[in-house]
Enzyme design. Structure first.
Site, PDB file in Angstrom:
ATOM      1  N   ASP A 156      11.985  -2.605  27.771  1.00  0.00           N
ATOM      2  CA  ASP A 156      12.205  -4.049  27.687  1.00  0.00           C
ATOM      3  C   ASP A 156      12.656  -4.008  26.088  1.00  0.00           C
ATOM      4  O   ASP A 156      11.963  -3.430  25.289  1.00  0.00           O
ATOM      5  CB  ASP A 156      10.577  -4.649  27.521  1.00  0.00           C
ATOM      6  N   ASP A 226      12.292 -14.843  31.187  1.00  0.00           N
ATOM      7  CA  ASP A 226      11.225 -14.770  31.886  1.00  0.00           C
ATOM      8  C   ASP A 226      11.151 -15.935  32.940  1.00  0.00           C
ATOM      9  O   ASP A 226      11.109 -17.117  32.566  1.00  0.00           O
ATOM     10  CB  ASP A 226       9.923 -14.708  30.989  1.00  0.00           C
TER      11      ASP A 226
HETATM   12  C1  GLA Z   1       8.931  -9.817  28.233  1.00  0.00           C
HETATM   13  C2  GLA Z   1       9.412  -9.540  29.572  1.00  0.00           C
HETATM   14  C3  GLA Z   1       7.923  -9.886  30.532  1.00  0.00           C
HETATM   15  C4  GLA Z   1       6.883  -8.905  30.057  1.00  0.00           C
HETATM   16  C5  GLA Z   1       6.735  -9.329  28.635  1.00  0.00           C
HETATM   17  C6  GLA Z   1       5.345  -8.309  28.201  1.00  0.00           C
HETATM   18  O1  GLA Z   1       8.727 -10.931  28.024  1.00  0.00           O
HETATM   19  O2  GLA Z   1      10.370 -10.096  29.772  1.00  0.00           O
HETATM   20  O3  GLA Z   1       8.643  -9.623  31.792  1.00  0.00           O
HETATM   21  O4  GLA Z   1       7.247  -7.485  30.485  1.00  0.00           O
HETATM   22  O5  GLA Z   1       7.689  -8.813  27.737  1.00  0.00           O
HETATM   23  O6  GLA Z   1       5.255  -8.452  26.785  1.00  0.00           O
END
Ligand code: GLA
Length: 405
Positions: A156, A226
């Site tokens: 990420d 997200d």
């Molecule tokens: C980001 C990602 C999510 C999750 C969070 C965890 O927002 O896009 O899918 O993994 O981080 O902190």
């Protein structure tokens, strides 16, 4: 979602080619063909547990994946998302935090159930939740994951966006090169372990990731910010997938984010439509709900074998939206053996009784009455030209036509 802006097509093409050229062919073959020949299926902790997830939650969820029949339906990856990380010791070795006392033992437990374990990190100094990231420890971390028996890594971007901006201020092209290099670095470190590890890019679909991710070993890449457990978020994501079809295929998949089926206040129709569209999009199917308290109707959606078979179809071609009529969308997906899946989706707020929708088969390239299977009722259906189709708000009709004509 963090925004870093977009770059010109010329820069994208240059970066993509440059990295493809510098990636050994053998490594590309291994990373893109050894795993994820169909979209990965499993469960991830984030959408229900967020930062509260513990070792016990992962074990309980693994138990439920087996008990509910989800494993046998294809859900094999049990993925721990953010917040498992502890501190690094003097040698730089990362340790787990108190919520995960023994990651190797947890991996062994998950494996003993016939499942695989996934984990989470990022190229920056910190993850999105502020835990330790892999910056400058990529090889060490990849070796650690492999020693535990990890089978999947979600990587990420998060705080690395700040590093990119600091290292190359006001130079978007240089920032993009830094991002690609960071993902490439971890990909090489994972391959060097010799363990097959699915490599999932999470950088929210920036900078046409689908154009450069496969060349550096990405098995899947997020195409959006997200997902949230509400129809507005889910439908916005569905609409954003148009035009990405050609980038997806065996070993390398567009990832419109994890499933929210069973979460929030989604209606049964919305849960069904969400799952249907992820299957049509050849999306990874990573459930994210509270498995020990799953309602039977949610289990029925997640374990519908016919719908899963659409997602997992060997041809690996994702669906296209063929046309829209008012707020009704019609999508088709070509399937192996010449079959076809057709979806009619009512994205509107109302039931279409006063302004009925009529199916135009010719627009789908079909001629005359088609016989198929309604994959949500299990019944044989005939699709006739111009037939009215009435759906409640946010519901779908999903039909598999074995021999379209
Ligand atoms: C980001 C990602 C999510 C999750 C969070 C965890 O927002 O896009 O899918 O993994 O981080 O902190």
């Amino acid at each position: 979602m963090r925004s870093l802006g977009s770059l010109s097509v010329a820069v994208l093409a240059f970066a993509s080619l440059a990295f493809a050229a510098s990636t050994p062919a053998a490594a590309q073959t291994q990373s893109t063909s050894a795993v994820a020949q169909t979209p990965p299926m499993g469960w991830n902790s984030w959408n229900f547990f967020f930062g509260k997830v513990t070792d016990k939650d992962i074990r309980d969820s693994a138990d439920q994946i087996v008990a509910t029949g989800m494993r046998d339906a294809g859900y094999v990856y049990v993925n721990i998302d953010d917040t498992w990380e502890g501190d690094r010791d003097a040698s730089g070795v990362l340790h787990t935090n108190a919520k995960f006392p023994d990651m190797k033992a947890l991996a062994d437990y998950v494996h003993s159930k016939g499942l695989k374990l996934g984990i989470y990190s990022g190229p920056g100094p910190k993850t999105c939740a502020g835990y330790a990231g892999s910056l400058d420890h990529e090889v060490q971390d990849a070796q650690l994951y492999a020693s535990w028996g990890v089978d999947y890594l979600k990587y990420d971007l998060c705080s690395y966006g700040t590093n990119m901006a600091t290292l190359a201020p006001n130079d978007k092209a240089a920032q993009m090169r830094l991002m690609i290099a960071a993902y490439d670095k971890m990909g090489k470190a994972l391959r060097a372990t010799g363990r097959p590890i699915v490599y999932s890019f999470c950088q929210y679909g920036m900078d046409a990731v689908w154009e450069w991710a496969p060349a550096i070993g990405g098995n899947l890449w997020r195409t959006t910010g997200d997902v949230q457990p509400n129809w507005g978020s889910i439908y916005a994501i569905i609409s954003q997938q148009e035009g990405l079809r050609k980038y997806s295929g065996p070993g390398h998949w567009n990832d419109p984010d994890m499933l929210e089926v069973g979460n929030g206040k989604l209606t049964l129709a919305e849960n069904r439509a969400h799952f249907t569209m992820w299957a049509m999009l050849a999306a990874p199917l990573l459930a994210g709900n509270d498995l020990p308290n799953m309602k039977p109707e949610i289990k029925d959606i997640l374990t519908n074998r016919d719908v899963i078979a659409i997602d997992q179809d060997k041809l690996g071609q994702q669906a296209s939206r063929i046309y829209s009529d008012g707020e009704v969308d019609v999508w088709t997906r070509p399937l192996a053996g010449g079959a076809m899946a057709v979806v009619v989706l009512n994205a509107g707020h109302d039931r279409y009784s006063t302004h009925p929708f009529h199916l135009d088969l010719a627009k789908l390239g079909l001629h005359g009455t088609q016989t198929g299977k309604d994959l949500w009722t299990g019944k044989t259906v005939e699709l006739t030209d111009n037939m009215p189709i009435e759906l409640v708000s946010h519901d779908v009709l999903l039909v598999r036509i074995a021999a379209p004509k």
